[in-house]
Design a protein around this motif. Sequence first.
Motif, short mmCIF file in Angstrom:
data_model
loop_
_atom_site.label_atom_id
_atom_site.label_comp_id
_atom_site.label_asym_id
_atom_site.label_seq_id
_atom_site.Cartn_x
_atom_site.Cartn_y
_atom_site.Cartn_z
N PRO A 173 0.84 -1.20 0.00
CA PRO A 173 0.00 0.00 0.00
C PRO A 173 0.88 1.26 0.00
CG PRO A 173 -0.61 -1.52 1.77
CD PRO A 173 0.69 -2.00 1.23
N LEU A 174 0.33 2.34 -0.53
CA LEU A 174 1.11 3.58 -0.54
C LEU A 174 1.44 4.04 0.86
CD1 LEU A 174 -0.49 5.72 -3.42
CD2 LEU A 174 1.55 4.28 -3.46
N GLY A 175 0.57 3.75 1.83
CA GLY A 175 0.85 4.14 3.21
C GLY A 175 2.11 3.49 3.75
N THR A 176 2.35 2.25 3.39
CA THR A 176 3.57 1.57 3.82
C THR A 176 4.79 2.20 3.18
OG1 THR A 176 2.37 -0.50 4.11
CG2 THR A 176 4.76 -0.65 3.90
N ILE A 177 4.70 2.50 1.89
CA ILE A 177 5.82 3.14 1.19
C ILE A 177 6.09 4.52 1.76
CG2 ILE A 177 6.65 3.95 -1.05
CD1 ILE A 177 4.90 1.75 -2.33
N GLU A 178 5.03 5.25 2.09
CA GLU A 178 5.19 6.58 2.71
C GLU A 178 5.88 6.46 4.07
OE1 GLU A 178 4.54 9.55 1.56
OE2 GLU A 178 2.78 9.56 0.24
N ALA A 179 5.55 5.43 4.84
CA ALA A 179 6.19 5.25 6.14
C ALA A 179 7.68 4.97 5.97
CB ALA A 179 5.52 4.10 6.89
N VAL A 180 8.02 4.16 4.98
CA VAL A 180 9.42 3.87 4.69
C VAL A 180 10.14 5.16 4.25
CG1 VAL A 180 10.94 2.69 3.06
CG2 VAL A 180 9.07 1.44 4.16
N LEU A 181 9.50 5.92 3.39
CA LEU A 181 10.11 7.17 2.93
C LEU A 181 10.28 8.17 4.06
CD1 LEU A 181 8.15 7.45 -0.42
CD2 LEU A 181 10.65 7.41 -0.24
N GLY A 182 9.32 8.20 4.99
CA GLY A 182 9.44 9.10 6.13
C GLY A 182 10.66 8.77 6.97
N ALA A 183 10.85 7.49 7.26
CA ALA A 183 12.02 7.08 8.04
C ALA A 183 13.31 7.30 7.26
CB ALA A 183 11.88 5.62 8.45
N ALA A 184 13.27 7.02 5.95
CA ALA A 184 14.47 7.21 5.12
C ALA A 184 14.88 8.67 5.06
CB ALA A 184 14.21 6.68 3.72
N GLY A 185 13.90 9.57 5.10
CA GLY A 185 14.19 10.98 5.06
C GLY A 185 14.96 11.49 6.27
N ASP A 186 14.92 10.73 7.36
CA ASP A 186 15.62 11.11 8.59
C ASP A 186 16.99 10.46 8.73
OD1 ASP A 186 13.49 12.73 9.39
OD2 ASP A 186 12.47 11.06 10.41
#
Length: 363
Positions: A173-186
């Motif tokens: 789901p896009l929500g899972t990818i967004e969560a990964v991207l959020g953590a990756a951004g930090d």
Amino acid sequence: MTLPLRPELAGLQPYGAPQLDVPVLLNVNENPYPPAEDVVADIAADVAAAARGLNRYPDRDFLALREDLAAYLLKESGVALTPDQVWAANGSNEVMLHVMQAFGGPGRTALSFAPTYSMYPEYARDTGTGWVQGRREPDFTLHPATAAATITDLGPSVVLLASPNNPTGTALPLGTIEAVLGAAGDVHGGCVVVVDEAYGEFRRAGTPSALEILGDHPNLAVSRTMSKAFGLAGARIGYLAAAPALVDALRIVRLPYHLSGVTQAVARAALKHSVALMAQVGSLRAERDSTVDWLRSHGFTVAESDANFVLFGMFDDRHAVWQGLLDRGVLIREVGPPGWLRVSVGTPEEMAAFRAALLEVTR
């Protein structure tokens, strides 16, 4: 004489599934339908035109092909891209290797979540990149909080996410990818997230593509291939969509003129027929769904699939089942977690042969 082989390569075997001459080949997720005659004719004509200039190097940045790929993605996913947001290479394998060459390397780490595509750790190994595998849930989904926490703890430079996942067929789901991207951004120093959509065209209605959120994330790359949906596995054409800065980083590490003039001609000719070629995708989706239903109706456990293959089990001795199918002229793949087997979706006749053989072996 002793060869100075890198120590980490000692004793290893090359990657590859069995290539056997049997009547029903359902083991490497190929499209079972060859290109139609009009597609073949256009490819032949364009290759002949390219051949007249083979004394010259090809366009090393293949801008015309990148324009065509961007036009195709607009049609397929509704996402508008410019040519400088697209990259291509000899299969999505080489695209991924470019990513690892640009953003991995000694002292850096790549992360994925198992079970997943078995080539990912090889990309890391070949580029001297550290490799770590997190775990998926028992149903092969990826929990957003777990994935984000793993990234926070590890601080990888590259995260590889297959969606639909190989060998399970699971889409993210896009929500899972967004969560990964959020953590990756930090992550200190930055982290690139690659969503590998090699089987993206086979996703079920309502399953989104990560291309839809590409514009919001400069550290996101979405890879595709022409091997599967286009039925061009033999042409070796893969590509990636990302922000221009990310694509420019891949241009630094690519070999000179890595995409031949003949390969570019084949890809562009096939893209002119994308509507006709995509018409086959619908029939393969339907065959996949009927295969899932049939397997479940006969008591097998089946993973949800948005790809052109199905992972099924459970078997106490999966090798014996695999061998029994092979003895009956049907080759599938012994891959994935213990107890599971994977079958690619073939023609209706091939799938009928698979079903008959499977019942003979397991009943």
